[in-house]
Design a protein around this motif. Structure first.
Motif, mmCIF file in Angstrom:
data_model
loop_
_atom_site.group_PDB
_atom_site.id
_atom_site.type_symbol
_atom_site.label_atom_id
_atom_site.label_comp_id
_atom_site.label_asym_id
_atom_site.label_seq_id
_atom_site.Cartn_x
_atom_site.Cartn_y
_atom_site.Cartn_z
ATOM 1 N N ALA A 235 0.821 -1.209 0.000
ATOM 2 C CA ALA A 235 0.000 0.000 0.000
ATOM 3 C C ALA A 235 0.857 1.263 0.000
ATOM 4 O O ALA A 235 0.368 2.346 -0.323
ATOM 5 N N GLY A 236 2.148 1.122 0.364
ATOM 6 C CA GLY A 236 3.072 2.241 0.284
ATOM 7 C C GLY A 236 2.751 3.382 1.237
ATOM 8 O O GLY A 236 1.979 3.259 2.177
ATOM 9 N N ILE A 237 3.345 4.529 0.949
ATOM 10 C CA ILE A 237 3.187 5.698 1.808
ATOM 11 C C ILE A 237 1.747 6.207 1.778
ATOM 12 O O ILE A 237 1.239 6.735 2.779
ATOM 13 N N THR A 238 1.065 6.033 0.658
ATOM 14 C CA THR A 238 -0.322 6.481 0.563
ATOM 15 C C THR A 238 -1.196 5.752 1.570
ATOM 16 O O THR A 238 -2.013 6.363 2.261
ATOM 17 N N GLY A 239 -1.001 4.435 1.662
ATOM 18 C CA GLY A 239 -1.770 3.658 2.633
ATOM 19 C C GLY A 239 -1.465 4.078 4.060
ATOM 20 O O GLY A 239 -2.368 4.132 4.906
ATOM 21 N N GLN A 240 -0.191 4.372 4.337
ATOM 22 C CA GLN A 240 0.183 4.813 5.688
ATOM 23 C C GLN A 240 -0.456 6.158 6.016
ATOM 24 O O GLN A 240 -0.915 6.377 7.146
ATOM 25 N N VAL A 241 -0.489 7.059 5.051
ATOM 26 C CA VAL A 241 -1.098 8.371 5.272
ATOM 27 C C VAL A 241 -2.589 8.219 5.578
ATOM 28 O O VAL A 241 -3.117 8.860 6.493
ATOM 29 N N ILE A 242 -3.269 7.357 4.817
ATOM 30 C CA ILE A 242 -4.697 7.147 5.050
ATOM 31 C C ILE A 242 -4.937 6.625 6.461
ATOM 32 O O ILE A 242 -5.855 7.076 7.159
ATOM 33 N N LYS A 243 -4.121 5.684 6.901
ATOM 34 C CA LYS A 243 -4.288 5.133 8.255
ATOM 35 C C LYS A 243 -4.110 6.212 9.311
ATOM 36 O O LYS A 243 -4.863 6.278 10.289
ATOM 37 N N HIS A 244 -3.105 7.081 9.131
ATOM 38 C CA HIS A 244 -2.879 8.147 10.105
ATOM 39 C C HIS A 244 -3.998 9.187 10.054
ATOM 40 O O HIS A 244 -4.404 9.725 11.093
ATOM 41 N N THR A 269 9.165 16.037 2.234
ATOM 42 C CA THR A 269 9.447 14.651 1.851
ATOM 43 C C THR A 269 8.148 13.879 1.673
ATOM 44 O O THR A 269 7.996 13.093 0.719
ATOM 45 N N LEU A 270 7.194 14.094 2.572
ATOM 46 C CA LEU A 270 5.905 13.420 2.474
ATOM 47 C C LEU A 270 5.203 13.792 1.161
ATOM 48 O O LEU A 270 4.667 12.929 0.466
ATOM 49 N N GLN A 271 5.223 15.074 0.836
ATOM 50 C CA GLN A 271 4.586 15.535 -0.394
ATOM 51 C C GLN A 271 5.233 14.880 -1.627
ATOM 52 O O GLN A 271 4.542 14.439 -2.550
ATOM 53 N N ARG A 272 6.551 14.783 -1.604
ATOM 54 C CA ARG A 272 7.268 14.168 -2.731
ATOM 55 C C ARG A 272 6.938 12.683 -2.838
ATOM 56 O O ARG A 272 6.691 12.173 -3.948
ATOM 57 N N ARG A 273 6.909 11.983 -1.707
ATOM 58 C CA ARG A 273 6.615 10.549 -1.715
ATOM 59 C C ARG A 273 5.199 10.285 -2.223
ATOM 60 O O ARG A 273 4.957 9.319 -2.951
ATOM 61 N N GLU A 277 3.634 8.349 -5.897
ATOM 62 C CA GLU A 277 2.590 7.327 -5.968
ATOM 63 C C GLU A 277 1.309 7.875 -6.597
ATOM 64 O O GLU A 277 0.260 7.220 -6.571
ATOM 65 N N GLY A 278 1.384 9.082 -7.156
ATOM 66 C CA GLY A 278 0.229 9.650 -7.840
ATOM 67 C C GLY A 278 -0.872 10.132 -6.924
ATOM 68 O O GLY A 278 -2.052 10.160 -7.307
ATOM 69 N N ALA A 279 -0.523 10.507 -5.698
ATOM 70 C CA ALA A 279 -1.527 10.948 -4.724
ATOM 71 C C ALA A 279 -1.206 12.344 -4.215
ATOM 72 O O ALA A 279 -0.068 12.819 -4.321
ATOM 73 N N ARG A 280 -2.231 13.012 -3.680
ATOM 74 C CA ARG A 280 -2.061 14.324 -3.060
ATOM 75 C C ARG A 280 -2.660 14.295 -1.664
ATOM 76 O O ARG A 280 -3.688 13.647 -1.425
ATOM 77 N N PHE A 281 -2.041 15.022 -0.746
ATOM 78 C CA PHE A 281 -2.488 14.994 0.648
ATOM 79 C C PHE A 281 -3.931 15.472 0.776
ATOM 80 O O PHE A 281 -4.748 14.851 1.458
ATOM 81 N N ALA A 282 -4.261 16.590 0.121
ATOM 82 C CA ALA A 282 -5.616 17.140 0.235
ATOM 83 C C ALA A 282 -6.660 16.149 -0.277
ATOM 84 O O ALA A 282 -7.742 16.011 0.294
ATOM 85 N N GLN A 283 -6.317 15.435 -1.351
ATOM 86 C CA GLN A 283 -7.225 14.442 -1.911
ATOM 87 C C GLN A 283 -7.458 13.301 -0.926
ATOM 88 O O GLN A 283 -8.596 12.848 -0.730
ATOM 89 N N LEU A 284 -6.386 12.824 -0.299
ATOM 90 C CA LEU A 284 -6.510 11.735 0.671
ATOM 91 C C LEU A 284 -7.305 12.183 1.897
ATOM 92 O O LEU A 284 -8.118 11.423 2.431
ATOM 93 N N ARG A 285 -7.066 13.410 2.340
ATOM 94 C CA ARG A 285 -7.808 13.912 3.499
ATOM 95 C C ARG A 285 -9.296 14.012 3.187
ATOM 96 O O ARG A 285 -10.143 13.623 4.010
ATOM 97 N N ASP A 286 -9.640 14.482 1.986
ATOM 98 C CA ASP A 286 -11.057 14.545 1.598
ATOM 99 C C ASP A 286 -11.656 13.152 1.493
ATOM 100 O O ASP A 286 -12.820 12.932 1.836
ATOM 101 N N GLN A 287 -10.877 12.215 1.014
ATOM 102 C CA GLN A 287 -11.342 10.828 0.889
ATOM 103 C C GLN A 287 -11.729 10.266 2.254
ATOM 104 O O GLN A 287 -12.793 9.659 2.420
ATOM 105 N N VAL A 288 -10.854 10.477 3.243
ATOM 106 C CA VAL A 288 -11.126 9.975 4.592
ATOM 107 C C VAL A 288 -12.308 10.715 5.210
ATOM 108 O O VAL A 288 -13.169 10.116 5.856
#
Length: 356
Positions: A235-244, A269-273, A277-288
């Protein structure tokens, strides 16, 4: 859509479902970006988004209104690959259901199960965790999961599984279609129910399974744990971000800085990682936020201003606008259409998995 992953070993079963209605499987796989070379491999993965595209096409393109019922009725524990063998080699039906609860993410990470006590009966219920998935909102999916629970139960027991009732989220089918439901379930049926579920005698939980094999079950559990660990790593860093994000939601304002700190890296570094993986923090936060809001709005009581604050919005109006952007309708409308209130408060049971 989350970055939840599933082992590609489930693809043969999906192929069978697709071929049942003579869909163009090759075109469908190419459309959702699945390489035919990974089919059947437990060390390669598909995303939940790809699964959604596959099953939504299979469920909605079928001309058979009983498509889901037919697919579920033909199921067997062997169709569940490693999970099915874990269930079959458990000591009792109770232990087998415990294997399902413990290792469901091998096959259905988007579903939650509960076992509730209703007098002398127990109710095994299924709830979709992700309201953004399209295929789980279809009648075909409701039929598949309810019929599959019965088929798997019968195959585990190697005998009939007497039912006290079966419940479906969708409305009542036509009179002709009801005959097929009655022939398969052979019990009282409830439609437009609060959840997809089956009910059976609590005494059945203690039934020994004919294929019980404790030592082999232990080996299978070690294998299953390794596959789950592989899913987590994949799941990579994207999966870890979603969990947090899921953990931090409601505690305080969720920022990239807070999540980066939890992951022991700088925000840059988080933004680059994530970009890699083709993801953005704001997008993941809205998803959650979206998933949390839908789950909260489906409950019998929901404090809208409180929910808005919990999600980090400064006022209810901003939450309303965001939810409409996510879901395509206002929170109140979503709540009115999809809120399901339980008629009774059942006693919770915990399926056992330690005695297998």
């Amino acid at each position: 859509m989350t970055t939840t992953l599933l082992p590609a070993s489930i693809l043969p079963g999906l192929l069978e479902v697709s071929l049942r209605d003579q869909l163009d499987v090759q075109a469908l796989f190419e459309q959702v970006g699945i390489d035919a070379d990974i089919v059947g491999r437990s060390d390669r993965f598909i995303s939940l988004g790809q699964l959604d595209a596959l099953l939504y096409a299979a469920f909605t393109e079928s001309d058979d209104p009983l498509f889901g019922l037919h697919v579920g009725a033909d199921n067997h524990y062997g169709n569940l690959d490693l999970l099915g063998n874990l269930m079959a080699t458990a000591n009792t039906l109770d232990n087998g259901i415990g294997m399902l609860f413990r290792y469901k993410d091998l096959v259905v990470p988007y579903l939650d199960f509960s076992l509730d006590l209703h007098g002398k009966n127990v109710q095994l219920s299924v709830i979709s965790k992700d309201p953004t998935l399209r295929f789980t909102a279809t009648r075909a999916h409701n039929d598949v999961v309810v019929a599959t629970m019965v088929s798997i139960g019968r195959s585990l027991l190697g005998a009939e599984m007497p039912l006290a009732g079966a419940c479906f989220l969708h409305g009542q089918p036509s009179t002709d279609e009801l005959e097929s439901y009655g022939a398969f379930f052979r019990c009282p049926l409830s439609f437009a129910a609060s959840q997809n579920a089956i009910q059976f005698s609590a005494e059945l939980l203690g039934t020994p399974l004919p294929r019980a094999y404790p030592k082999y079950n232990e080996r299978l559990r070690r294998s299953a744990d390794q596959v789950l660990a592989g899913l987590s790593r994949a799941a990579g860093i994207t999966g870890q971000v979603i969990k947090h994000l899921e953990r931090l939601l409601g505690e305080h304002t969720v920022t990239m800085e807070a999540v980066a700190d939890a992951l022991a890296m700088t925000p840059r570094t988080l933004q680059r990682r994530l970009q890699e993986e083709g993801a953005r923090f704001a997008q993941l936060r809205d998803q959650v936020r979206h998933q949390h809001a839908c789950k909260a709005l489906s409950q019998p009581r929901c404090d809208m201003p409180g929910l808005a604050a919990e999600l980090g919005f400064s006022d209810t109006a901003n939450f309303y606008h965001a939810f409409k952007r996510w879901q395509g309708c206002a929170p109140g409308q979503y709540r009115k259409e999809y809120q399901k209130a339980f008629h009774q408060e059942p006693g919770k049971l915990t399926p056992t998995d330690s005695r297998a």
